[in-house]
Design an enzyme around this catalytic site. Structure first.
Site, PDB file in Angstrom:
ATOM      1  CG  ASP A   1      -1.887   1.133   1.250  1.00  0.00           C
ATOM      2  OD1 ASP A   1      -1.883   1.925   0.289  1.00  0.00           O
ATOM      3  OD2 ASP A   1      -2.651   1.249   2.221  1.00  0.00           O
TER       4      ASP A   1
ATOM      5  CE  LYS B   1      -4.026   4.829   1.002  1.00  0.00           C
ATOM      6  NZ  LYS B   1      -3.418   4.024   2.062  1.00  0.00           N
TER       7      LYS B   1
ATOM      8  CG  ASP C   1       5.679  10.995  -8.500  1.00  0.00           C
ATOM      9  OD1 ASP C   1       5.808  11.817  -9.427  1.00  0.00           O
ATOM     10  OD2 ASP C   1       6.292  11.068  -7.427  1.00  0.00           O
ATOM     11  CB  ILE C   2       5.261  11.706 -13.448  1.00  0.00           C
ATOM     12  CG1 ILE C   2       6.656  11.296 -12.940  1.00  0.00           C
ATOM     13  CG2 ILE C   2       4.967  13.166 -13.132  1.00  0.00           C
ATOM     14  CD1 ILE C   2       7.797  11.943 -13.713  1.00  0.00           C
TER      15      ILE C   2
ATOM     16  CG  ASN D   1      10.390   7.240 -15.378  1.00  0.00           C
ATOM     17  OD1 ASN D   1      10.536   6.149 -15.952  1.00  0.00           O
ATOM     18  ND2 ASN D   1      11.355   7.807 -14.682  1.00  0.00           N
TER      19      ASN D   1
ATOM     20  CB  SER E   1     -12.116   4.663   5.047  1.00  0.00           C
ATOM     21  OG  SER E   1     -10.767   4.697   5.471  1.00  0.00           O
TER      22      SER E   1
ATOM     23  CB  VAL F   1     -13.684  -3.027   9.030  1.00  0.00           C
ATOM     24  CG1 VAL F   1     -14.236  -3.965  10.095  1.00  0.00           C
ATOM     25  CG2 VAL F   1     -14.499  -3.121   7.746  1.00  0.00           C
TER      26      VAL F   1
ATOM     27  N   GLY G   1     -14.611   2.809  12.537  1.00  0.00           N
ATOM     28  CA  GLY G   1     -16.064   2.811  12.742  1.00  0.00           C
ATOM     29  C   GLY G   1     -16.880   2.026  11.727  1.00  0.00           C
ATOM     30  N   GLY G   2     -16.251   1.519  10.677  1.00  0.00           N
ATOM     31  CA  GLY G   2     -17.005   0.770   9.662  1.00  0.00           C
ATOM     32  C   GLY G   2     -17.316  -0.650  10.123  1.00  0.00           C
TER      33      GLY G   2
END
Ligand code: 3DU
Length: 276
Positions: free
Chosen positions: A109, A111, A114-115, A117, A166, A220, A224-225
């Site tokens: 993860d 995330k 970026d560009i 390359n 979330s 979760v 609070g999910g």
């Protein structure tokens, strides 16, 4: 049992043969591949390489290596994958990915946002280290997502694209663009999307857009999910961190969540069957 190459029958993109041992978690039942979808959905959903059977993904956001390994040893029998992110990888190095990959599927993860390359370079390192999946952001746009998807294909890996997050701050910008981001993820050939368990109605809306793509939902427990609400809304699996690794008994907590997921899958299936 056979290797991951069979998943290409379900996934849209060709993947190279899996080199994993027959009982590695990344392999899947060859029987399931030839059954009409309704006979095994939602009990075994496949991404390109990962098998979503228990429907639980551990978010391993700890920074101590021995604690990380201890939690994984307890929880691994119950989860489809372990998600590692910056907290663990920055503290332990990318070697931890390969170490965990010996016993479970690892999703990075990072995330990635970026560009193209730079995205590609990040994906190369994640897959080289042993990851079977990677999470990227949608907002940098089509070419940036495609760079990650193309690299993942070379390794037979999965790409999950973040749509609406979330936490409450996701309502500031992301929520308003989530449908567009989900559509883009699908167009770019991603394996699935990340959608918020904290807002099951959004999971439902995004399911309407991504169709058969996987939806994996964080939020979760600590955020609070509810696991069952997320699954009932259309998620294939949930991502859980603190409620597992901070639990007195992580294995028992994981088993409880898996059973909640199974109950919700059955309820959803019955609802679906009743609607036919
Ligand atoms: O709240 P938890 O401790 O269960 O952890 C949730 C994990 O999922 C954590 O690693 C976080 O970075 C990740 N995540 C979200 O919480 C929300 C998202 O939209 C995407 C990822």
């Amino acid at each position: 049992m056979q290797g991951c190459e069979g998943t290409a029958l379900i996934s849209r993109l060709p993947v190279p043969p899996c080199t994993h041992a027959p009982f590695h978690p990344c392999t899947l039942s060859s029987t399931a591949l030839f059954l009409p979808k309704k006979h095994f959905y939602p009990y075994i959903m496949t991404l390109f390489t990962m098998k979503l059977s228990s429907g639980l993904v551990l978010a391993l956001d700890v920074t101590d290596r021995s604690r990380a390994l201890d939690v994984v040893a307890k929880v691994a029998p119950h989860v489809d994958a372990v998600k590692v992110g910056y907290p663990l990888v920055l503290s332990c190095g990318t070697g931890i990915i390969g170490e965990l990959a010996k016993s479970t599927c690892v999703v990075c993860d990072f995330k990635v946002a970026d560009i193209p390359n730079t995205n590609r370079l990040i994906a190369v390192e994640a897959f080289k280290a042993g990851a079977k999946g990677i999470i990227c952001h949608a907002f940098p746009g089509r070419d940036s997502i495609i760079a990650v998807v193309e690299e993942a294909k070379k390794h037979g890996g999965d790409v999950l694209v973040v749509t609406e997050m979330s936490h409450p701050g996701a309502l500031d910008f992301m929520a308003g663009k989530a449908e567009q981001m989900a559509r883009l993820a699908k167009d770019c050939g991603a394996s699935g999307i990340i959608a918020p368990a904290t807002r099951p109605e959004r999971v439902k809306a995004l399911r309407g857009i991504v169709g058969e793509l996987q939806i994996i939902s964080p939020g979760v427990g600590a955020q609070g999910g509810s696991a069952s609400q997320a699954i009932l809304a259309g998620a294939d699996a949930i991502i859980v961190g603190r409620s597992l690794y901070e639990s007195q008994d992580p294995a028992e907590a994981a088993a409880r969540l898996v059973s909640e997921v199974a109950g919700a899958r059955n309820a959803r299936k019955e609802k679906g069957d009743a609607a036919q």
